[in-house]
Design a protein around this motif. Structure first.
Motif, PDB file in Angstrom:
ATOM      1  N   GLY A  68       0.791  -1.234   0.000  1.00  0.00           N
ATOM      2  CA  GLY A  68       0.000   0.000   0.000  1.00  0.00           C
ATOM      3  C   GLY A  68       0.818   1.276   0.000  1.00  0.00           C
ATOM      4  O   GLY A  68       0.256   2.366  -0.034  1.00  0.00           O
ATOM      5  N   LEU A  69       2.132   1.168   0.029  1.00  0.00           N
ATOM      6  CA  LEU A  69       2.984   2.350   0.052  1.00  0.00           C
ATOM      7  C   LEU A  69       3.144   2.894  -1.365  1.00  0.00           C
ATOM      8  O   LEU A  69       3.425   2.156  -2.299  1.00  0.00           O
ATOM      9  CB  LEU A  69       4.358   1.990   0.626  1.00  0.00           C
ATOM     10  N   SER A  70       2.936   4.197  -1.525  1.00  0.00           N
ATOM     11  CA  SER A  70       3.117   4.858  -2.811  1.00  0.00           C
ATOM     12  C   SER A  70       4.074   6.016  -2.596  1.00  0.00           C
ATOM     13  O   SER A  70       3.849   6.849  -1.721  1.00  0.00           O
ATOM     14  CB  SER A  70       1.773   5.353  -3.337  1.00  0.00           C
ATOM     15  N   ILE A  71       5.145   6.064  -3.380  1.00  0.00           N
ATOM     16  CA  ILE A  71       6.226   7.019  -3.158  1.00  0.00           C
ATOM     17  C   ILE A  71       6.389   7.908  -4.383  1.00  0.00           C
ATOM     18  O   ILE A  71       6.424   7.422  -5.505  1.00  0.00           O
ATOM     19  CB  ILE A  71       7.538   6.269  -2.870  1.00  0.00           C
ATOM     20  N   THR A  72       6.515   9.208  -4.132  1.00  0.00           N
ATOM     21  CA  THR A  72       6.670  10.160  -5.219  1.00  0.00           C
ATOM     22  C   THR A  72       8.147  10.436  -5.512  1.00  0.00           C
ATOM     23  O   THR A  72       8.584  10.339  -6.640  1.00  0.00           O
ATOM     24  CB  THR A  72       5.950  11.477  -4.895  1.00  0.00           C
ATOM     25  N   TYR A  73       8.933  10.785  -4.514  1.00  0.00           N
ATOM     26  CA  TYR A  73      10.354  11.096  -4.674  1.00  0.00           C
ATOM     27  C   TYR A  73      11.162   9.927  -4.122  1.00  0.00           C
ATOM     28  O   TYR A  73      11.672   9.975  -3.005  1.00  0.00           O
ATOM     29  CB  TYR A  73      10.708  12.392  -3.944  1.00  0.00           C
ATOM     30  N   ALA A  74      11.321   8.891  -4.909  1.00  0.00           N
ATOM     31  CA  ALA A  74      11.872   7.622  -4.432  1.00  0.00           C
ATOM     32  C   ALA A  74      13.312   7.736  -3.939  1.00  0.00           C
ATOM     33  O   ALA A  74      13.643   7.190  -2.884  1.00  0.00           O
ATOM     34  CB  ALA A  74      11.783   6.571  -5.524  1.00  0.00           C
ATOM     35  N   LYS A  75      14.167   8.413  -4.658  1.00  0.00           N
ATOM     36  CA  LYS A  75      15.579   8.479  -4.269  1.00  0.00           C
ATOM     37  C   LYS A  75      15.763   9.279  -2.979  1.00  0.00           C
ATOM     38  O   LYS A  75      16.536   8.891  -2.106  1.00  0.00           O
ATOM     39  CB  LYS A  75      16.414   9.037  -5.413  1.00  0.00           C
ATOM     40  N   ALA A  76      15.050  10.359  -2.840  1.00  0.00           N
ATOM     41  CA  ALA A  76      15.108  11.135  -1.599  1.00  0.00           C
ATOM     42  C   ALA A  76      14.470  10.348  -0.459  1.00  0.00           C
ATOM     43  O   ALA A  76      14.964  10.361   0.669  1.00  0.00           O
ATOM     44  CB  ALA A  76      14.414  12.473  -1.780  1.00  0.00           C
ATOM     45  N   TRP A  77      13.373   9.652  -0.747  1.00  0.00           N
ATOM     46  CA  TRP A  77      12.702   8.843   0.273  1.00  0.00           C
ATOM     47  C   TRP A  77      13.661   7.777   0.799  1.00  0.00           C
ATOM     48  O   TRP A  77      13.764   7.579   2.010  1.00  0.00           O
ATOM     49  CB  TRP A  77      11.454   8.188  -0.324  1.00  0.00           C
ATOM     50  N   LEU A  78      14.362   7.107  -0.104  1.00  0.00           N
ATOM     51  CA  LEU A  78      15.319   6.072   0.311  1.00  0.00           C
ATOM     52  C   LEU A  78      16.388   6.647   1.228  1.00  0.00           C
ATOM     53  O   LEU A  78      16.729   6.047   2.248  1.00  0.00           O
ATOM     54  CB  LEU A  78      15.984   5.440  -0.915  1.00  0.00           C
TER      55      LEU A  78
END
Length: 193
Positions: A68-78
Protein backbone atom coordinates in the motif's frame (compact mmCIF):
# COMPACT_ATOMS: atom_id res chain seq x y z
CA UNK A 1 37.71 21.65 -4.38
CA UNK A 2 34.13 20.91 -5.36
CA UNK A 3 35.07 19.58 -8.79
CA UNK A 4 37.87 17.39 -7.45
CA UNK A 5 35.66 15.90 -4.76
CA UNK A 6 32.85 15.34 -7.24
CA UNK A 7 35.09 13.61 -9.74
CA UNK A 8 36.72 11.36 -7.18
CA UNK A 9 33.56 10.38 -5.35
CA UNK A 10 31.71 9.41 -8.55
CA UNK A 11 28.66 11.64 -8.26
CA UNK A 12 25.34 10.73 -9.75
CA UNK A 13 23.42 12.99 -12.14
CA UNK A 14 20.83 15.39 -10.63
CA UNK A 15 18.02 13.38 -9.10
CA UNK A 16 14.26 13.45 -8.77
CA UNK A 17 13.64 15.55 -11.89
CA UNK A 18 10.27 13.94 -12.52
CA UNK A 19 8.03 13.11 -9.60
CA UNK A 20 5.82 10.15 -10.44
CA UNK A 21 4.05 8.29 -7.68
CA UNK A 22 4.53 4.52 -8.03
CA UNK A 23 3.91 1.54 -5.75
CA UNK A 24 6.89 0.99 -3.46
CA UNK A 25 7.60 -2.60 -4.47
CA UNK A 26 7.89 -1.67 -8.16
CA UNK A 27 10.23 1.17 -7.26
CA UNK A 28 12.35 -1.07 -5.02
CA UNK A 29 12.78 -3.64 -7.77
CA UNK A 30 13.68 -0.98 -10.33
CA UNK A 31 16.03 1.01 -8.11
CA UNK A 32 17.82 -1.63 -6.05
CA UNK A 33 20.69 -2.45 -8.38
CA UNK A 34 21.46 1.18 -9.22
CA UNK A 35 20.65 2.90 -5.92
CA UNK A 36 21.85 0.41 -3.27
CA UNK A 37 25.56 1.26 -3.76
CA UNK A 38 24.75 4.98 -3.97
CA UNK A 39 22.67 4.75 -0.81
CA UNK A 40 25.48 2.98 1.05
CA UNK A 41 27.95 5.67 -0.10
CA UNK A 42 25.52 8.38 1.03
CA UNK A 43 25.44 6.88 4.53
CA UNK A 44 29.21 6.38 4.61
CA UNK A 45 29.69 10.08 3.91
CA UNK A 46 27.49 10.86 6.90
CA UNK A 47 29.71 8.72 9.14
CA UNK A 48 28.14 5.26 9.13
CA UNK A 49 30.37 2.21 9.28
CA UNK A 50 30.35 -0.15 6.31
CA UNK A 51 28.08 -2.67 8.09
CA UNK A 52 25.77 0.04 9.45
CA UNK A 53 25.41 1.62 6.02
CA UNK A 54 24.55 -1.69 4.36
CA UNK A 55 22.05 -2.59 7.09
CA UNK A 56 20.35 0.81 6.91
CA UNK A 57 20.23 0.75 3.10
CA UNK A 58 18.69 -2.71 3.10
CA UNK A 59 16.19 -1.62 5.75
CA UNK A 60 15.14 1.32 3.53
CA UNK A 61 14.54 -1.00 0.56
CA UNK A 62 12.62 -3.40 2.79
CA UNK A 63 10.40 -0.58 4.06
CA UNK A 64 9.86 0.54 0.46
CA UNK A 65 8.22 -2.82 -0.27
CA UNK A 66 5.49 -2.34 2.36
CA UNK A 67 2.01 -3.06 0.97
CA UNK A 68 0.00 0.00 0.00
CA UNK A 69 2.98 2.35 0.05
CA UNK A 70 3.12 4.86 -2.81
CA UNK A 71 6.23 7.02 -3.16
CA UNK A 72 6.67 10.16 -5.22
CA UNK A 73 10.35 11.10 -4.67
CA UNK A 74 11.87 7.62 -4.43
CA UNK A 75 15.58 8.48 -4.27
CA UNK A 76 15.11 11.13 -1.60
CA UNK A 77 12.70 8.84 0.27
CA UNK A 78 15.32 6.07 0.31
CA UNK A 79 18.00 8.40 1.69
CA UNK A 80 15.70 9.81 4.36
CA UNK A 81 14.53 6.38 5.52
CA UNK A 82 18.06 4.92 5.41
CA UNK A 83 19.42 7.84 7.43
CA UNK A 84 16.71 7.38 10.05
CA UNK A 85 17.45 3.66 10.17
CA UNK A 86 21.16 4.35 10.67
CA UNK A 87 20.43 6.91 13.40
CA UNK A 88 18.19 4.38 15.18
CA UNK A 89 21.18 2.02 15.20
CA UNK A 90 23.28 4.73 16.89
CA UNK A 91 20.88 6.00 19.53
CA UNK A 92 20.02 3.81 22.48
CA UNK A 93 16.34 3.87 23.61
CA UNK A 94 17.22 5.85 26.75
CA UNK A 95 18.99 8.48 24.59
CA UNK A 96 16.13 8.90 22.11
CA UNK A 97 16.19 12.71 22.41
CA UNK A 98 19.96 12.95 22.02
CA UNK A 99 21.74 14.62 19.10
CA UNK A 100 23.23 12.33 16.44
CA UNK A 101 26.52 10.86 17.66
CA UNK A 102 29.72 12.75 16.95
CA UNK A 103 32.24 10.86 14.89
CA UNK A 104 35.91 10.23 15.43
CA UNK A 105 36.81 11.39 11.91
CA UNK A 106 38.66 8.16 11.22
CA UNK A 107 38.03 6.10 8.12
CA UNK A 108 36.71 2.82 9.43
CA UNK A 109 34.21 1.85 6.79
CA UNK A 110 36.04 0.78 3.68
CA UNK A 111 35.49 -2.65 2.27
CA UNK A 112 38.71 -4.38 1.21
CA UNK A 113 37.92 -3.63 -2.45
CA UNK A 114 37.17 0.03 -1.76
CA UNK A 115 40.30 0.44 0.37
CA UNK A 116 42.41 -0.79 -2.55
CA UNK A 117 40.75 1.62 -5.00
CA UNK A 118 40.69 4.75 -2.83
CA UNK A 119 43.38 7.31 -3.56
CA UNK A 120 45.23 9.41 -0.98
CA UNK A 121 43.41 12.64 -1.90
CA UNK A 122 40.01 10.95 -1.62
CA UNK A 123 41.00 9.62 1.83
CA UNK A 124 41.94 13.15 2.92
CA UNK A 125 38.66 14.63 1.65
CA UNK A 126 36.54 11.93 3.28
CA UNK A 127 38.46 12.19 6.56
CA UNK A 128 37.76 15.94 6.58
CA UNK A 129 34.09 15.33 5.70
CA UNK A 130 33.73 13.02 8.68
CA UNK A 131 35.10 15.73 10.98
CA UNK A 132 32.38 18.22 10.01
CA UNK A 133 29.45 18.89 12.38
CA UNK A 134 26.44 16.61 11.73
CA UNK A 135 24.29 19.20 9.90
CA UNK A 136 27.11 20.25 7.59
CA UNK A 137 28.05 16.62 6.93
CA UNK A 138 24.42 15.76 6.11
CA UNK A 139 23.96 18.75 3.80
CA UNK A 140 27.20 17.88 2.01
CA UNK A 141 26.16 14.21 1.65
CA UNK A 142 22.87 15.25 0.00
CA UNK A 143 24.76 17.67 -2.26
CA UNK A 144 27.39 15.11 -3.24
CA UNK A 145 24.61 12.69 -4.09
CA UNK A 146 23.33 15.13 -6.72
CA UNK A 147 20.32 16.66 -4.94
CA UNK A 148 19.47 20.34 -5.28
CA UNK A 149 19.23 22.56 -2.20
CA UNK A 150 15.43 22.51 -2.55
CA UNK A 151 15.33 18.70 -2.64
CA UNK A 152 17.82 18.50 0.24
CA UNK A 153 15.85 20.97 2.34
CA UNK A 154 12.60 19.08 1.76
CA UNK A 155 14.23 15.76 2.69
CA UNK A 156 16.06 17.18 5.71
CA UNK A 157 13.00 19.03 6.98
CA UNK A 158 14.68 22.43 6.92
CA UNK A 159 14.86 25.55 4.73
CA UNK A 160 16.90 26.06 1.59
CA UNK A 161 18.72 28.90 3.32
CA UNK A 162 19.81 26.55 6.11
CA UNK A 163 21.04 23.97 3.59
CA UNK A 164 22.97 26.64 1.64
CA UNK A 165 24.49 27.96 4.87
CA UNK A 166 25.57 24.47 5.99
CA UNK A 167 27.02 23.77 2.54
CA UNK A 168 28.96 27.04 2.59
CA UNK A 169 30.33 26.30 6.06
CA UNK A 170 31.22 22.73 5.04
CA UNK A 171 33.01 23.93 1.91
CA UNK A 172 34.94 26.54 3.90
CA UNK A 173 35.96 23.96 6.49
CA UNK A 174 37.03 21.48 3.80
CA UNK A 175 38.99 24.16 1.96
CA UNK A 176 40.70 25.27 5.16
CA UNK A 177 41.47 21.67 6.11
CA UNK A 178 42.94 20.86 2.72
CA UNK A 179 44.95 24.11 2.75
CA UNK A 180 46.34 23.36 6.22
CA UNK A 181 47.23 19.79 5.25
CA UNK A 182 48.86 21.05 2.06
CA UNK A 183 50.97 23.62 3.90
CA UNK A 184 51.93 21.05 6.57
CA UNK A 185 53.11 18.55 3.96
CA UNK A 186 55.16 21.27 2.21
CA UNK A 187 56.74 22.29 5.53
CA UNK A 188 57.58 18.66 6.32
CA UNK A 189 59.19 18.13 2.94
CA UNK A 190 61.32 21.27 3.44
CA UNK A 191 62.43 20.02 6.88
CA UNK A 192 63.49 16.69 5.40
CA UNK A 193 65.84 18.40 2.93
Amino acid sequence: MEDAAGAELGLAEPLEAVAVSLPGRELAEGLHQDQFPALVRFLLLQGASWAEAQDAAQDAFTQMCAPGLSITYAKAWLRTVATRSWLRQQVKPEDACAEPPELSGVLHWESPAHAAEMGEEERRVITLLLQLPAKQRTAMAWHLDGFTTQESARAMGTTQAAVRQNLARARAALKAGLTLEGSNSHAESRRER
